[in-house]
Scaffold this active site. Structure first.
Site, PDB file in Angstrom:
ATOM      1  N   ASN A 154       0.811  -1.226   0.000  1.00  0.00           N
ATOM      2  CA  ASN A 154       0.000   0.000   0.000  1.00  0.00           C
ATOM      3  C   ASN A 154       0.842   1.272   0.000  1.00  0.00           C
ATOM      4  OD1 ASN A 154       0.771  -0.649   2.684  1.00  0.00           O
ATOM      5  ND2 ASN A 154      -0.851   0.648   3.498  1.00  0.00           N
ATOM      6  N   GLU A 252       4.238  -3.895  12.430  1.00  0.00           N
ATOM      7  CA  GLU A 252       3.264  -2.814  12.248  1.00  0.00           C
ATOM      8  C   GLU A 252       2.111  -3.425  11.480  1.00  0.00           C
ATOM      9  OE1 GLU A 252       0.904  -0.436  11.041  1.00  0.00           O
ATOM     10  OE2 GLU A 252       2.341   0.380   9.599  1.00  0.00           O
ATOM     11  N   CYS A 286      -3.361   1.202   6.850  1.00  0.00           N
ATOM     12  CA  CYS A 286      -3.581   0.557   8.142  1.00  0.00           C
ATOM     13  C   CYS A 286      -4.134   1.552   9.143  1.00  0.00           C
ATOM     14  CB  CYS A 286      -2.289  -0.071   8.650  1.00  0.00           C
ATOM     15  SG  CYS A 286      -0.880   1.054   8.676  1.00  0.00           S
ATOM     16  N   GLU A 462       8.201   2.472  14.639  1.00  0.00           N
ATOM     17  CA  GLU A 462       9.000   2.961  13.532  1.00  0.00           C
ATOM     18  C   GLU A 462       9.066   4.475  13.627  1.00  0.00           C
ATOM     19  OE1 GLU A 462       8.619  -0.401  10.146  1.00  0.00           O
ATOM     20  OE2 GLU A 462       6.918   0.982  10.230  1.00  0.00           O
TER      21      GLU A 462
END
Length: 485
Positions: A154, A252, A286, A462
């Protein structure tokens, strides 16, 4: 346009051992762009061995030396934007404006971690204050070793940079496994690596399926650290695999993020931020704020404005500048989103906008921006991640009710809050069970802030200094102050 299609291992473009290929599809036309190498366990082995050979020399460089390479990668991305932007749009389906935003994020990420790499020496050998004068202790930070980076489709290259830049800054050597759906832009990193003189084996790129090369990479005893972005289901399998050899893992994962709109919000601004939070990148985020909670006193007014705004979103060829939303990235995702919309129509929710594929688009994975209201709390539409342009809306009466509804999820990645009440902002910021709260604005991303979630949205962080720490091991050296005798 010429595309890199082979594997990048040990500084060279090489064919896979078994000579397999994968088709790469243009999601706007369903046409085959090209084919790329389909790596297998034998290729994972080659990549890991190259990374292990390169590790001692790379980790022994100073942070400043590694930072120099990262800075040159950042500059190379900027210099290649005219190639990278259309390549991102072609393979992923993003609009050109979204692809340009992505490339700026990538360049900024490498520049930021170049700076942190240069500052890493200042963190080394810091003394620790001890309660005893008979001992001294100091702290060292060392590379976690060989890192396997598994990235999604994505935000190709963006999520890669979020992992690759800090891993290189920390002194790790890496194997990148791109999504088999969108590998073309990650393969460009091989040419960039050669252009900036990155030592052979420091960066390796293996394209292929999760089963074909992703799983062997996760299982390999020569990989010390795994970093994965993708679905919660896949993340749990990676975590279980990593447990067999106690590898370090950062994940993640998914989300079903809430957006809370209170009755003191400006309707026009709220609608803009709501649309951005669910329809950007065709909803394939997400962090998409796919659960909208609106205070009942403004619910009718906001809903009318929202439906009108959604009707004005132009969906189509992502290369056309007036288009605001391109196609979904793959046939599988297109089918999944249409199935979720069909289920939404059957669960008792009310469809007020969109509701299917785009009329007149005979080819391509185009879906209308879709809005459901009165969505049942126990429905898949409300509880499960759809990963597409589908918004579920409910009304609430009190702040306490809104908070309870927002936190009632197995996910906890982000949340949005729209209100002018400063005390409410403080309360909700402290109480929302998510990794990032966006207040009165869009989901603007900054490399200086952390990214990651609570609950089933993942483990670790992150971006920011926290992203660097994911690829560092902490060592303490403690010695007695007194000499024997």
């Amino acid at each position: 346009m010429h595309y890199q299609t082979q594997l990048f291992i040990d500084g060279q473009w090489v064919a896979p051992v078994r000579q397999g290929t994968l088709e790469v599809i243009n999601p706007a036309t369903e046409e085959v762009i090209t084919t790329v190498a389909a790596a297998t366990a034998e290729d994972a082995e080659r990549a890991v061995q190259a990374a292990r050979r390169a590790l001692p020399a790379w980790r022994s460089l100073s942070g400043g030396e590694r930072g120099g390479y990262l800075r040159r990668i950042s500059e190379a991305v900027q210099q290649r934007k005219d190639r990278l932007i259309p390549l991102q749009t072609l393979n992923n389906g993003k609009t050109l404006a979204e692809a340009e935003y992505d490339m700026d994020l990538v360049s900024a990420c490498f520049a930021y971690y170049a700076k942190l790499a240069e500052q890493l020496e200042q963190r080394q050998n810091q003394p620790v204050v001890l309660p005893s004068t008979e001992f001294t202790s100091r702290t060292r930070f060392e590379s976690a070793g060989v890192a396997g980076l598994i990235v999604p489709w994505n935000y190709p290259l963006v999520t890669t940079s979020w992992k690759l830049a800090p891993a290189l800054a920390a002194g790790c050597t890496v194997i990148v496994k791109p999504s088999e759906i969108t590998p073309l832009i990650e393969l460009e990193l091989g040419d960039i690596a050669r252009e900036v003189g990155l030592p052979a084996g420091v960066l390796n790129i293996v394209t292929g399926t999760g089963q074909g090369v992703g799983a062997p990479l996760c299982e390999h005893p020569g990989v010390d650290k795994l970093s994965f972005t993708g679905s919660t289901a896949t993340g749990t399998r990676i975590m279980a695999t990593a447990a067999q050899s106690v590898k370090g893992v950062s994940l993640e994962l998914g989300g079903k993020s809430p957006m809370l709109v209170f009755d003191d919000a400006r309707i026009d601004a709220a609608v803009e931020w709501i649309c951005g939070g669910i329809f950007a990148n065709a909803g394939q985020m997400c962090s998409a704020t796919s659960r909208l909670l609106v205070q009942r006193s403004i619910y009718p007014q906001l809903l009318d404005a929202l439906v009108q705004a959604v009707a004005g979103i132009q969906v189509g060829d992502p290369f056309e500048p007036q288009v605001a939303m391109g196609p979904l990235t793959s046939r599988d995702q297109y089918d999944k989103v249409l199935s979720a919309i069909a289920q939404g129509k059957q669960c008792g929710a009310t469809l007020v906008a969109g509701g299917g594929s785009v009329p007149g688009q005979e080819r391509g994975y185009f879906v209308q921006p879709t809005v459901f209201t009165e969505v049942p709390l126990d429905s898949a539409l409300w509880c499960e991640e759809i990963f597409g342009p589908v918004l579920a809306v409910r009304a609430f009466d009190t702040e306490e009710e809104a908070l309870a509804l927002a936190n009632d999820s197995c996910f906890g990645l982000v949340a949005g809050v729209i209100t002018e009440d400063e005390q409410r902002i403080q309360r909700l910021s402290a109480s929302l069970e998510v990794g990032h709260v966006f207040i009165n604005g869009p989901q603007e991303l900054f490399v200086e802030t952390s990214w990651g979630g609570f609950k089933q949205s993942g483990i670790g962080r992150e971006l920011g200094p926290w992203g660097l720490d994911e690829f560092l091991e902490v060592k303490h050296i403690t010695r007695g102050a007194k000499q024997p005798g």
